[in-house]
Design a protein around this motif. Structure first.
Motif, PDB file in Angstrom:
ATOM      1  N   ALA A   1       0.805  -1.135  -0.014  1.00  0.00           N
ATOM      2  CA  ALA A   1      -0.057   0.051  -0.073  1.00  0.00           C
ATOM      3  C   ALA A   1       0.675   1.302  -0.045  1.00  0.00           C
ATOM      4  CB  ALA A   1      -1.012   0.019   1.416  1.00  0.00           C
ATOM      5  N   ILE A   2       2.069   1.065   0.452  1.00  0.00           N
ATOM      6  CA  ILE A   2       2.968   2.390   0.533  1.00  0.00           C
ATOM      7  C   ILE A   2       4.000   2.398  -0.569  1.00  0.00           C
ATOM      8  CG2 ILE A   2       4.746   3.560   2.050  1.00  0.00           C
ATOM      9  CD1 ILE A   2       3.459   2.097   4.330  1.00  0.00           C
ATOM     10  N   MET A   3       4.637   1.348  -0.852  1.00  0.00           N
ATOM     11  CA  MET A   3       5.620   1.255  -2.047  1.00  0.00           C
ATOM     12  C   MET A   3       5.268   1.731  -3.287  1.00  0.00           C
ATOM     13  SD  MET A   3       8.439   0.334  -0.815  1.00  0.00           S
ATOM     14  CE  MET A   3       9.372   0.112  -2.383  1.00  0.00           C
ATOM     15  N   PRO A   4       4.010   1.699  -3.821  1.00  0.00           N
ATOM     16  CA  PRO A   4       3.768   2.079  -5.071  1.00  0.00           C
ATOM     17  C   PRO A   4       3.968   3.726  -5.433  1.00  0.00           C
ATOM     18  CG  PRO A   4       1.881   0.578  -4.450  1.00  0.00           C
ATOM     19  CD  PRO A   4       2.966   0.854  -3.378  1.00  0.00           C
ATOM     20  N   ALA A   5       3.844   4.541  -4.466  1.00  0.00           N
ATOM     21  CA  ALA A   5       3.791   5.805  -4.407  1.00  0.00           C
ATOM     22  C   ALA A   5       5.757   6.202  -4.852  1.00  0.00           C
ATOM     23  CB  ALA A   5       3.625   6.577  -3.322  1.00  0.00           C
ATOM     24  N   PHE A   6       6.533   5.377  -4.370  1.00  0.00           N
ATOM     25  CA  PHE A   6       7.826   5.548  -4.688  1.00  0.00           C
ATOM     26  C   PHE A   6       8.194   5.030  -6.136  1.00  0.00           C
ATOM     27  CE2 PHE A   6       7.203   5.687   0.065  1.00  0.00           C
ATOM     28  CZ  PHE A   6       7.806   6.970   0.348  1.00  0.00           C
ATOM     29  N   LEU A   7       7.537   3.562  -6.252  1.00  0.00           N
ATOM     30  CA  LEU A   7       7.966   3.025  -7.347  1.00  0.00           C
ATOM     31  C   LEU A   7       7.525   3.674  -8.592  1.00  0.00           C
ATOM     32  CD1 LEU A   7       7.059  -0.520  -6.253  1.00  0.00           C
ATOM     33  CD2 LEU A   7       9.486   0.367  -6.591  1.00  0.00           C
ATOM     34  N   MET A   8       6.507   4.381  -8.826  1.00  0.00           N
ATOM     35  CA  MET A   8       5.994   4.906  -9.852  1.00  0.00           C
ATOM     36  C   MET A   8       6.717   6.142 -10.118  1.00  0.00           C
ATOM     37  SD  MET A   8       1.956   4.242  -9.901  1.00  0.00           S
ATOM     38  CE  MET A   8       1.534   4.703  -8.260  1.00  0.00           C
ATOM     39  N   MET A   9       7.594   6.653  -9.187  1.00  0.00           N
ATOM     40  CA  MET A   9       8.671   7.895  -9.220  1.00  0.00           C
ATOM     41  C   MET A   9       9.567   7.353 -10.658  1.00  0.00           C
ATOM     42  SD  MET A   9       9.186   9.460  -5.641  1.00  0.00           S
ATOM     43  CE  MET A   9       8.059   9.936  -4.549  1.00  0.00           C
ATOM     44  N   SER A  10       9.897   6.165 -10.644  1.00  0.00           N
ATOM     45  CA  SER A  10      10.675   5.709 -11.728  1.00  0.00           C
ATOM     46  C   SER A  10      10.093   5.012 -12.968  1.00  0.00           C
ATOM     47  CB  SER A  10      11.600   4.756 -10.991  1.00  0.00           C
ATOM     48  OG  SER A  10      12.502   4.230 -12.201  1.00  0.00           O
TER      49      SER A  10
END
Length: 231
Positions: free
Chosen positions: A163-172
């Motif tokens: 639930a948290i990681m997608p926000a960071f992964l989608m930066m790349s």
């Protein structure tokens, strides 16, 4: 054990209490194209943690106290012990979850009568099934790890990290696809689709199917390890 009553009691308090508060703050127009069980969704976001914790404690508490030796002495066929725990826990978790979601639906429909004609029986069953399977998955993880804190931490990671990681992964750009898939199948989004908050992208069938597959694999692994390891 007292933990059973405490966790189930807090689960009911969260789902019904938060559901009632949300229903009281909504208007008839809010239910034009959504089911009356929507308020239960907000309680389940927190309530699922209670079922996860209980699922772990159902099996790990016996390892912590050493009572598992007595259990396996009384029932040498270990697979029967684990199977009984899985079945009883699932039935209890499903019944309690369906009751809580259904009650919130009834309360909401009473507050906003004739505001919605969207069927909500399916959301009761699928919502209860989803959170119950999360608890069963936690039970299987608890059986494999045999440690309450470790198993609970692992399950919280399973629920919270996607639930948290997608926000960071989608930066790349290179990681965007992984982030989008993780966002699509994480627990909060799965529940949102089950309760038709995001019906344009399905009703949670794919997310529920993935959880069934992961839970089944974890149960098989738990049975295999149970027979191969010493107490």
């Amino acid at each position: 054990m007292r933990s059973t009553l405490w966790t189930l009691g807090i689960f009911l308090l969260l789902v019904i209490g938060i559901g009632f508060l949300v229903a009281a703050q909504t208007r008839d127009s809010d239910f034009g194209d959504v089911p009356y069980t929507i308020p239960a969704f907000f309680g389940l976001i927190l309530g699922q943690i209670c079922l996860i914790t209980l699922g772990v404690l159902v099996v790990s508490s016996e390892y912590g106290t050493g009572m598992i030796r007595t259990t396996f002495t009384a029932s040498p066929q270990r697979h029967r012990v684990l199977a009984a725990k899985l079945i009883i826990f699932f039935v209890v978790a499903f019944a309690v979850s369906a009751f809580a979601i259904g009650l919130v639906g009834l309360i909401t429909s009473g507050m906003h009568s004739d505001a919605s004609d969207v069927p909500w029986g399916g959301t009761v069953l699928k919502g209860a099934l989803y959170v119950s399977l999360l608890g069963v998955l936690a039970l299987a993880v608890g059986s494999m790890l045999r440690h309450s804190a470790g198993a609970i931490t692992t399950m919280l990671g399973v629920v919270l990290v996607p639930a948290i990681m997608p926000a960071f992964l989608m930066m790349s750009d290179s990681m965007r696809t992984i982030g989008e898939k993780m966002q699509e199948y994480n627990a909060p989004n799965a529940l949102a689709r089950i309760f038709e908050l995001d019906s344009d992208h399905g009703t949670g069938g794919a997310q529920l199917g993935l959880l069934v597959g992961v839970t089944a694999a974890a149960i098989v692994a738990a049975f295999v390890l149970l027979e191969r390891r010493d107490v």
